[in-house]
Design a protein around this motif. Structure first.
Motif, PDB file in Angstrom:
ATOM      1  N   HIS A   1       0.822  -1.213   0.000  1.00 21.23           N
ATOM      2  CA  HIS A   1       0.000   0.000   0.000  1.00 21.23           C
ATOM      3  C   HIS A   1       0.857   1.266   0.000  1.00 21.23           C
ATOM      4  CE1 HIS A   1       0.917  -0.727   4.205  1.00 21.23           C
ATOM      5  NE2 HIS A   1       0.646   0.500   4.458  1.00 21.23           N
TER       6      HIS A   1
ATOM      7  N   ASP B   1      -0.993  12.469   5.539  1.00 20.80           N
ATOM      8  CA  ASP B   1      -1.032  11.126   6.130  1.00 20.80           C
ATOM      9  C   ASP B   1      -2.498  10.767   6.322  1.00 20.80           C
ATOM     10  OD1 ASP B   1      -0.830   8.734   7.327  1.00 20.80           O
ATOM     11  OD2 ASP B   1       0.169   9.430   9.138  1.00 20.80           O
ATOM     12  N   ASP B   2      -3.041  10.194   5.304  1.00 20.21           N
ATOM     13  CA  ASP B   2      -4.487  10.091   5.144  1.00 20.21           C
ATOM     14  C   ASP B   2      -4.710   8.826   4.330  1.00 20.21           C
ATOM     15  OD1 ASP B   2      -6.863  10.285   3.559  1.00 20.21           O
ATOM     16  OD2 ASP B   2      -6.879  12.448   3.738  1.00 20.21           O
TER      17      ASP B   2
ATOM     18  N   GLN C   1      -4.740   8.570   0.392  1.00 12.34           N
ATOM     19  CA  GLN C   1      -3.590   8.819  -0.476  1.00 12.34           C
ATOM     20  C   GLN C   1      -2.516   7.759  -0.257  1.00 12.34           C
ATOM     21  OE1 GLN C   1      -3.054  13.145   0.627  1.00 12.34           O
ATOM     22  NE2 GLN C   1      -3.051  13.286  -1.594  1.00 12.34           N
ATOM     23  N   VAL C   2      -1.910   7.362  -1.329  1.00 11.86           N
ATOM     24  CA  VAL C   2      -0.813   6.394  -1.234  1.00 11.86           C
ATOM     25  C   VAL C   2       0.348   7.049  -0.487  1.00 11.86           C
ATOM     26  CG1 VAL C   2       0.799   5.013  -2.554  1.00 11.86           C
ATOM     27  CG2 VAL C   2      -1.543   5.271  -3.359  1.00 11.86           C
ATOM     28  N   GLN C   3       0.874   6.339   0.499  1.00 17.79           N
ATOM     29  CA  GLN C   3       1.923   6.888   1.347  1.00 17.79           C
ATOM     30  C   GLN C   3       3.304   6.488   0.829  1.00 17.79           C
ATOM     31  OE1 GLN C   3       1.008   8.851   4.136  1.00 17.79           O
ATOM     32  NE2 GLN C   3      -0.922   8.662   3.029  1.00 17.79           N
TER      33      GLN C   3
END
Lengths: 331, 331, 331, 331
Positions: free
Chosen positions: A73, A125-126, A129-131
């Motif tokens: 992820h 940091d949500d 959204q892709v981290q």
């Protein structure tokens, strides 16, 4: 006269010799004596402990190296023109199970903390959204340009500060070391994993994944087998790499390739699209000019409508290089 | 005296010779002249059109072959002790994006229409259950046993009748052909794709994926690159395979290995756990007996608490084989 | 008269009421007040800190829970007839990126340390074999049988001793608690993650993934969104679960379903294929007998050629249950 | 006064009513009467045969829809600011097994044949580069702008000409139809699959994946289950969608939301960053101005440092809308 790709070059005699010496039956896979020597050989070269796996291609080396740093992820920040983005057929998406590449800008295909921040800062940091999990840099870059130790220190500090892993695609790492005139450790900087390329530099089919986080290599051994990259006669893989390391063949070869590129670059510096720091020359030239060069027997790739890419290898013949330099000067 | 694995054997001189002849620079990847000759060479061998890709390992060959037949939401029926189930570290799960293996019974690691039906019949065409997309069989099997042409015809009819693809793991396909004394086409039967192994049989690092559905190969070329299996100096891969095909080196080597196994098997037929039809001998023997053999210098694997696996290779030395046969007879 | 599946049952009035009360606009996704209350509610219920995510299905709950414990190159040991193996369409392979299920035996679909050891002991720590990373057990089992606290302690000790994660599929966890008459914590034992089911027990579309390793939930939040399971009006999901917890609706419903099953089981104990400990009755009966029951208006599934599966739900009508019991007794 | 997101809006009374009417026990999963009516209802709406699956989220709808068009080694061309790229946590990478998104430019988040060609033309049909398999467009776009039928025809012709599948993310498809005043078929154009959104428009938790290639839906049914998106009480999913279709609730709701947005947009057209064609208003305004609006009780998202995003829903209250319009005019 071949300037298409260092992939097309010959295998170095020392590599052939070592492979033939490895022919005697030994333990299969990577249980043989040669494969077991790799960790020590690279630990000595880099002056710090590392664990090393051989694989057959730079694509596998990059992707297995990144697999130690990136969850499915997550994402890898890299240059918009990085090999992992442009030329690996989506292999990172395969090996990282759908993880994403985040594309940064940067001159001559080198990123900086600033260009990385430009793409990473907007990411909250949500869960929507892709981290980012890692940064990947290429030494030397896709345009044959080299990160200086200070550049590397800044990028490593950036990565550490954001808890990102740091991977280096070193398909032409040898050329970068040769250019910098420094130690391999200095040319790598504080990274987690390095794809150390040998195939373009006199090897036949063996690249090294160098894990500076030794524990990470443990997991990737499973992943290598799972990817079908654990060859059963692995002794021939290790033999290639050890032969390249012995007597610094890797460095001598890279110096030779770099010198050939420098000679070509000197023919008409005004045409250079990027500084020539490794073994690639990107030359501004028209279709007619390229036609003229080809008519004289030089093989190379077009690089868009107005440029040519010329790559030198460890076995570049002086007469070919001189001929090319003269031909460019005469355009 | 090495009877551990045919993976440990040496590379055949003809292969070395061909690899060295391929050293001259050529087009990278699989654009070289040798790689381009593969389709024709195998089409001639099998007497029907096929498209062929080289890869470095049997695991990659099996998984890329299956990728042409199986969707991520599907499954492959195979023997409970098939290599893809037991020894490939979950590679099918990786390459097929989570598709499942469905495990069938069968003597000496060979499935039959009946054992396949036993696992497939309970599966309803229902979204709650993973649907079978293909069957994979191994020729010769993990226990060195060979499907006869009639067996293959029955399995192919079964697969066609259920619209399942049919894959053959031929890591020891050469040994099967040598045993059957028939043509490669007859030893393969009506399959879609064959992993034709060369590494265990005198090659160094090249296996062939033979697609009888030529169109399927087109897609798998992308998948091969995406898996990091497109080597940049592919000419050395093609050279190995072509050398093995030329003058039927593959067949001569397999005959030699089979003959060695037969000699060992003849030493004490009462001990055989499976018919010896290829180059593997599974011997009933106690820990003490194995100890005794090892004390005489024979290397091999235990196969559970009460058996030993002895594998012969193309380069098995007559004196070693004779010594082993005598030692077994004397147990 | 419906005994097909507890999936077909109605939604409990308390759940309807809570959902309607949640209709007022609130923050989207799981930022609403109700979703934020889940961690606390389950921490109170289990008497230990936990972090909780809602999802719409048991399949998603199981797979996201396992994703916290299993790497793509790993495996999950579970019963051969576990829901994740039999009825989830390969979802574990999808969510775990190709990780494998290893199938253990065990009476009434319950594993034991012995049956787990039987499949795990042969696995060497060797890159050729898929390595186990977790164990998954089902409480109550697919055959409506319940692990006792001592069973759970033995399995947890087994898992800890081998450094395996431990997951519980609790699609019918409420029924198990009702049967055991113990606390939820005792009915779960020392596990890492629980899929706590509500849909079969009076909910509409919300299951809870309960992470006893709170940190693990952090990662799985990303995975939940990535799987398309983060609903935008999440308040309706949390509302269902909170309504079920309030006044122990979950427990009362499970008791009602269990009591109905017990009544049916008592009709002819000689026919029972498994002890009836939850809300499922597996009855030995011929095709003719099933025909006879259906002719009287009872709906249920065949379970192979010689058995029937009868499932009761929280809203089972007494008259239907009595009628069924009489009909079975009269067979 | 809530202008944050149409995700936060209430559920329409007709939807509640239909859900409650569906409470009676019925077949589980999608075997119920309501789920079986979906194909017919949408076929009537679009005037052509289609097959329809419900799922709980737009992310799942988009990704399962794309899964019908894109192989793991392929790519989807979409706008750089498409929801699948920006807001779905990498779900396409998960569902498509690592397939890539290729990012095109275009005003107000709409692509054109020209902007698509700009990213697709440089891709050679070469195994080193990820090959495009589909185009995904968003109707209405992320900036609330609507493709006209002629735009759609041009994009469809482009896609057909290159043998690319065509997917439409219709999270706000209803708003686009309301704006265009045309039929749903005209607002969709010649696409393969549509994610038809209901949750933002008065539904609770059900979106429709509409397959115009009916055969494709067959495969995706397996994929839906495999992704854990086949809810066991599916009748509540179908009920929501059918209620929205009946009496054109979907269209009335979208008209109401659009009208509210238009009213807000009219307050100060000079501030609009994009034409307001659906139910989203992107307003140029400073941090101080946003502060002022919030001080008056208006909730909304910042859109970067100099703008606000205001979203209206089907249940926007006239007095809130009027108040907001006045407040904007007074800034």
């Amino acid at each position: 006269m071949q300037f298409t790709s260092d992939n097309a070059a010959a295998v170095h005699p020392a590599v052939w010799k070592a492979m033939m010496a490895a022919d005697a039956a030994d333990a299969p896979y990577d249980g043989d004596d040669l494969s077991r020597r790799l960790d020590g050989a690279f630990s000595a070269l880099f002056g710090r402990e590392c664990a090393v796996l051989w694989v057959a291609t730079g694509t596998a080396a990059n992707c297995l190296g990144l697999a130690a740093l990136v969850s499915p992820h997550g994402a890898v920040a890299c240059h918009r023109e990085a090999h992992i983005e442009m030329d690996e057929a989506g292999a990172p998406g395969f090996y990282l199970h759908g993880a994403k590449l985040l594309l940064a800008e940067g001159e001559s295909a080198r990123v900086t903390p600033e260009t990385l921040a430009a793409i990473l800062d907007p990411i909250r940091d949500d869960v929507h959204q892709v981290q980012p999990h890692a940064v990947s840099i290429t030494q030397a870059s896709e345009y044959g340009c080299v990160y200086r130790p200070a550049d590397l220190a800044a990028i490593a500090a950036f990565a550490r500060g954001r808890k990102l892993g740091l991977h280096m695609d070193g398909a032409r790492f040898a050329n970068a070391v040769a250019f910098l005139g420094c130690s391999p450790a200095e040319a790598a900087g504080d990274i987690d994993v390095l794809s150390f390329g040998f195939v373009k530099n006199g090897g036949m089919s063996a690249e090294a994944i160098v894990f500076f986080d030794v524990e990470a290599a443990r997991t990737i051994r499973y992943r290598r087998k799972r990817a079908g990259h654990l060859q059963s006669k692995g002794r021939f893989m290790a033999a290639q790499i050890l032969a390249m390391l012995e007597d610094d063949v890797w460095l001598a070869n890279a110096r030779a390739a770099n010198a050939a590129a420098a000679r070509i670059a000197a023919a008409d510096p005004a045409r250079l699209l990027h500084p020539v720091e490794a073994n690639e020359v990107f030359l501004s030239c028209t279709a007619n000019e390229r036609e003229a060069l080809r008519a004289q027997g030089f093989a190379f790739y077009d690089w868009g409508p107005d440029a040519a890419r010329l790559v030198t290898a460890w076995d570049a013949r002086d007469d070919h290089v001189e001929a090319l330099a003269r031909a460019i000067a005469a355009l």
